[in-house]
Design a protein around this motif. Structure first.
Motif, PDB file in Angstrom:
ATOM      1  N   THR A 220      79.648 -37.919  96.567  1.00 47.20           N
ATOM      2  CA  THR A 220      80.160 -36.709  95.939  1.00 47.20           C
ATOM      3  C   THR A 220      80.729 -37.089  94.575  1.00 47.20           C
ATOM      4  OG1 THR A 220      80.763 -35.888  98.124  1.00 47.20           O
ATOM      5  CG2 THR A 220      81.644 -34.707  96.218  1.00 47.20           C
ATOM      6  N   VAL A 221      80.266 -36.401  93.535  1.00 42.02           N
ATOM      7  CA  VAL A 221      80.627 -36.757  92.165  1.00 42.02           C
ATOM      8  C   VAL A 221      81.322 -35.574  91.502  1.00 42.02           C
ATOM      9  CG1 VAL A 221      79.802 -37.630  89.948  1.00 42.02           C
ATOM     10  CG2 VAL A 221      78.598 -38.249  92.051  1.00 42.02           C
ATOM     11  N   GLY A 222      82.542 -35.799  91.040  1.00 42.96           N
ATOM     12  CA  GLY A 222      83.251 -34.787  90.274  1.00 42.96           C
ATOM     13  C   GLY A 222      83.460 -35.249  88.843  1.00 42.96           C
ATOM     14  N   ILE A 223      83.350 -34.329  87.896  1.00 42.13           N
ATOM     15  CA  ILE A 223      83.460 -34.671  86.479  1.00 42.13           C
ATOM     16  C   ILE A 223      84.431 -33.716  85.796  1.00 42.13           C
ATOM     17  CG2 ILE A 223      82.238 -34.919  84.279  1.00 42.13           C
ATOM     18  CD1 ILE A 223      79.727 -35.588  85.799  1.00 42.13           C
TER      19      ILE A 223
ATOM     20  N   PHE B 157      71.625 -33.937  89.158  1.00 43.18           N
ATOM     21  CA  PHE B 157      72.397 -35.120  88.768  1.00 43.18           C
ATOM     22  C   PHE B 157      73.136 -34.832  87.464  1.00 43.18           C
ATOM     23  CE2 PHE B 157      73.477 -39.321  87.451  1.00 43.18           C
ATOM     24  CZ  PHE B 157      73.568 -40.061  88.626  1.00 43.18           C
ATOM     25  N   ARG B 158      74.461 -34.977  87.516  1.00 43.61           N
ATOM     26  CA  ARG B 158      75.289 -34.705  86.348  1.00 43.61           C
ATOM     27  C   ARG B 158      75.772 -36.016  85.744  1.00 43.61           C
ATOM     28  NH1 ARG B 158      76.794 -29.260  86.212  1.00 43.61           N
ATOM     29  NH2 ARG B 158      76.428 -28.133  88.165  1.00 43.61           N
ATOM     30  N   ARG B 159      75.838 -36.035  84.431  1.00 40.17           N
ATOM     31  CA  ARG B 159      76.272 -37.225  83.715  1.00 40.17           C
ATOM     32  C   ARG B 159      77.410 -36.883  82.765  1.00 40.17           C
ATOM     33  NH1 ARG B 159      70.733 -37.903  84.011  1.00 40.17           N
ATOM     34  NH2 ARG B 159      70.013 -39.929  84.817  1.00 40.17           N
ATOM     35  N   ALA B 160      78.147 -37.927  82.419  1.00 45.44           N
ATOM     36  CA  ALA B 160      79.161 -37.824  81.368  1.00 45.44           C
ATOM     37  C   ALA B 160      78.797 -38.832  80.290  1.00 45.44           C
ATOM     38  CB  ALA B 160      80.553 -38.071  81.946  1.00 45.44           C
ATOM     39  N   GLY B 161      79.785 -39.360  79.577  1.00 45.19           N
ATOM     40  CA  GLY B 161      79.487 -40.276  78.481  1.00 45.19           C
ATOM     41  C   GLY B 161      79.323 -41.715  78.945  1.00 45.19           C
ATOM     42  N   THR B 162      79.243 -42.607  77.970  1.00 47.19           N
ATOM     43  CA  THR B 162      79.167 -44.040  78.249  1.00 47.19           C
ATOM     44  C   THR B 162      80.455 -44.501  78.914  1.00 47.19           C
ATOM     45  OG1 THR B 162      77.781 -44.345  76.301  1.00 47.19           O
ATOM     46  CG2 THR B 162      78.824 -46.303  77.213  1.00 47.19           C
TER      47      THR B 162
END
Length: 715
Positions: free
Chosen positions: A149-152, A264-269
């Protein structure tokens, strides 16, 4: 009047120094090896206090903002997780869904990440690459899916180009109280960070499903995070595992306009990553304890500034007792205590001569530093990550594991809220410091050994011990080659008195190329080392093969492969020349063997310095001392018999299997050792793609075999 001869030009000073060292190679070897071991024992004394190199980190400059409201919400979150674990039979689905809904209620973005377990199998072609690149195998069912589970949280003051990662591993099928509390600490931080205005980096919370191992879930998510793909993760998983997708139907929250999805969610480096782990302890102590784990694959370490920030905030901010791993058997070792007393006495003498000389530490500090240094050296040399943080170092992301242990049992309900607040404020302080950075960690050290949480030895200091250990190798190799040429030249000169010059000339020409046969011998034995490296791949194909059977098969196949090389490429232990028993033959072989050992150790020091350091302690004395036993027996002197006994002891301790048994027995007792343990240990090395496995099979074992041949050489 006869012309005077022109004066000979003297060689350069550096050449004369080199010639002098070669001519006194025995004395130089004794001095350098003794100094190398002494330098290694002095490292705890030479350790420096840690300091924060990057001024922008400013840890502790702001007061903690984590409130009792956040802790209360985290406590309710923990209770519901524990409750769902006992009520629902399908906890592997229910707990990720519960975490996602809690994150969604905070207003953050939520997504699921599905993955399959990795097959930890030895494959020679995939040794330096990642294991399975996320492809779903036909023999995997959807019931085997792991779900992260991924939270951003999108930073209000950021541009979305950098992120900080929080990781909380938990077993979704059977979660324990410690894992639930680690989720609670992360939730309290996440709850706070959704409201702050100073956040300049995105925050990613990865609730990693560790039913197949903590490293597997984190590595699978990182691989997908850094691997571009098209079509969406949700579509791929939906087509492949339809019944699993129905369990994670997107639930839209109209009031928030967000949803839980498989996209699939991404954020920064990633700027840094923290793995939070809460562990229960059997004994009660005066303070809550924080254990830091930093070693990654092949001895990689995070930037020291990250450890320094955590240590500073834990000690001065939250009053935690910070620990790093130790070799506990060294704490009660008498010889370590004796060395500590010696260095303490030397320190007192040095300070009496000059109060500004800061040499020497107390006996307790030396014992503690030696035990910690040995552990740091061992885990770096092992090349196996000490936690899921190791997956981040493969992508050059600085990461550590924070294992927090309360001073009382986790079942103490009164202390849980205080414990959650203390752990949450520690993580909050680290995030605030990393949030201040305008660039990645780069100011401090990446190559270091820890002697305590607040003391370290930099690469510029601990490389001295390795340099002193390997320095005699090229000198002794040159000395042996020179001695072999002088001996051969003497024999050729004696032959010249009974032969004509025309017959003698080809002999002189052939003598200058005689080292090529020794080089051929060393090359064939190292090729055999490559074969030994690949043999476990075929042994693993045998079904129901126990570790004890596997190790015996490995030994038998290794001997058999050496015999095959003997008959196909010619015996590596034979002499092309007619005179098979001449002294210069084994001198040349030893010279080339020592040169190969020197090159191998230097190459290994580039990949994993700790492995090269420990390898030098075993290989260098063995290579330098190797002399045919027949010569020692013929001499019949006390010195010769002593040298022969030392050769046998070094040869026994240098054999990888024997060295493993001796080291494990010394630190853990000989009662619980079995031959199969060595196979399990080697299996873990190749499963984690540790370069130490290549070193053992392709450098250490061939050198040991050549030393055996030299000892059995018939002079």
């Amino acid at each position: 009047m006869a012309e005077s001869e022109p004066p000979r030009k003297k060689p350069r000073p550096i050449v004369r120094i080199f010639v002098f060292l070669i001519s006194h190679s025995l004395l130089v070897s004794v001095i350098c090896c003794t100094a190398g071991v002494l330098a290694l024992l002095l490292l705890p004394v030479l350790a420096k206090n840690t300091y924060i190199s990057e001024n922008a980190l400013v840890p502790g400059s702001a007061s903690p903002m984590l409130s009792s409201h956040d802790v209360s919400g985290a406590d309710s979150f923990v209770k519901e997780i524990i409750s769902s674990n006992t009520k629902h039979t399908n906890a592997g689905i229910e707990i990720p869904r519960l975490i996602a809904h809690y994150i969604l209620d905070l207003g953050a973005e939520v997504s699921y990440h599905k993955f399959h377990p990795e097959l930890k199998k030895f494959h020679p072609l995939h040794f330096f690459s990642s294991p399975d690149p996320g492809i779903i195998h036909e023999n995997y069912s959807c019931s085997l899916l792991g779900v992260n589970t991924v939270g951003i949280i999108r930073a209000p003051r950021g541009d979305g180009k950098e992120a900080i990662v929080l990781v909380t591993p938990y077993n979704s099928t059977k979660i324990d109280l410690g894992e639930a509390l680690s989720l609670g600490i992360a939730y309290s931080i996440f709850s706070l960070l959704t409201r702050v205005t100073w956040l300049a980096k995105d925050i990613i919370w990865l609730a990693a499903d560790s039913r197949y191992g903590e490293h597997t879930s984190v590595a699978s998510w990182l691989r997908d995070y850094h691997t571009p793909f098209f079509g969406g993760m949700g579509k791929l998983n939906g087509e492949t595992c339809h019944e699993s997708s129905t369990l994670f139907e997107s639930k839209t929250r109209p009031s928030m306009g967000t949803e839980i999805s498989d996209v699939f969610r991404r954020a920064g480096t990633m700027a840094a990553a923290l793995v939070i782990n809460v562990a229960d302890r059997n004994e009660e102590v005066d303070k809550d304890t924080l254990s830091i784990y930093a070693e990654a694959s092949n001895g990689q370490m995070p930037n020291l500034d990250l450890i320094n920030v955590v240590n500073y905030l834990a000690v001065h901010g939250q009053g935690l007792l910070v620990k790093v791993e130790k070799v506990w058997s060294l704490l009660d070792s008498k010889w370590v205590k004796t060395l500590g007393e010696l260095f303490e006495s030397l320190g007192k003498v040095a300070r009496s001569l000059n109060p500004q000389w800061k040499f020497g530490i107390s006996v307790a500090e030396y014992i503690e530093g030696t035990a910690t240094l040995a552990s740091s050296l061992y885990y770096q040399a092992l090349g196996v990550p000490t936690g899921p943080h190791g997956a981040f170092r493969n992508y050059q992301v600085d990461a550590i594991t924070l294992q927090i242990s309360p001073k009382v049992s986790l079942n103490n309900k009164v202390r849980q809220n205080e414990f959650l607040q203390r752990g949450g404020r520690l993580v909050e302080g680290v995030i605030r410091s990393v949030n201040n950075l305008l660039e990645k960690f780069h100011q401090s050290f990446f190559l270091y050994l820890l002697t305590s949480p607040s003391k370290f030895v930099s690469v510029g200091v601990y490389m001295i011990a390795f340099a002193l250990l390997v320095a005699p190798l090229p000198l002794v190799a040159a000395s042996l080659y020179s001695d072999a040429n002088k001996l051969d030249f003497t024999l050729e000169k004696d032959k010249h008195t009974s032969c004509t010059a025309s017959v003698d000339e080809p002999g002189i020409t052939f003598r200058s190329w005689k080292w090529l046969h020794a080089a051929k011998t060393v090359l064939i034995v190292h090729l055999w080392g490559v074969v030994v490296t690949l043999l476990p791949y075929f042994i693993c194909q045998i079904p129901n093969c126990t570790p004890t059977t596997s190790i015996f098969l490995w030994v038998l196949l290794s001997v058999f492969s050496l015999l095959i090389l003997h008959f196909t490429l010619g015996s590596p232990f034979s002499i092309v020349n007619v005179s098979q028993t001449r002294k210069e033959d084994w001198l040349l072989l030893k010279s080339v063997m020592i040169s190969a050992s020197f090159i191998g150790l230097c190459l290994m020091s580039v990949i994993n310095f700790a492995t090269a350091e420990i390898g030098a302690l075993l290989i260098v004395p063995m290579c330098l001392m190797a002399t045919p036993l027949k010569l020692e027996i013929k001499a019949r002197t006390l010195r010769a018999f002593t040298r022969a006994a030392c050769n046998m002891i070094l040869l026994f301790n240098g054999f990888p299997l024997a060295a493993f048994v001796v080291i494990k027995g010394t630190f853990g007792g000989f009662g619980s050792i079995s031959v199969g343990d060595f196979w399990n240990w080697v299996e873990s090395l190749w499963a984690w793609n540790s370069a130490t496995y290549l070193y053992i099979c392709m450098i250490h074992l061939p050198c040991w075999s050549l030393c055996v041949h030299i000892l059995l050489h018939s002079c």
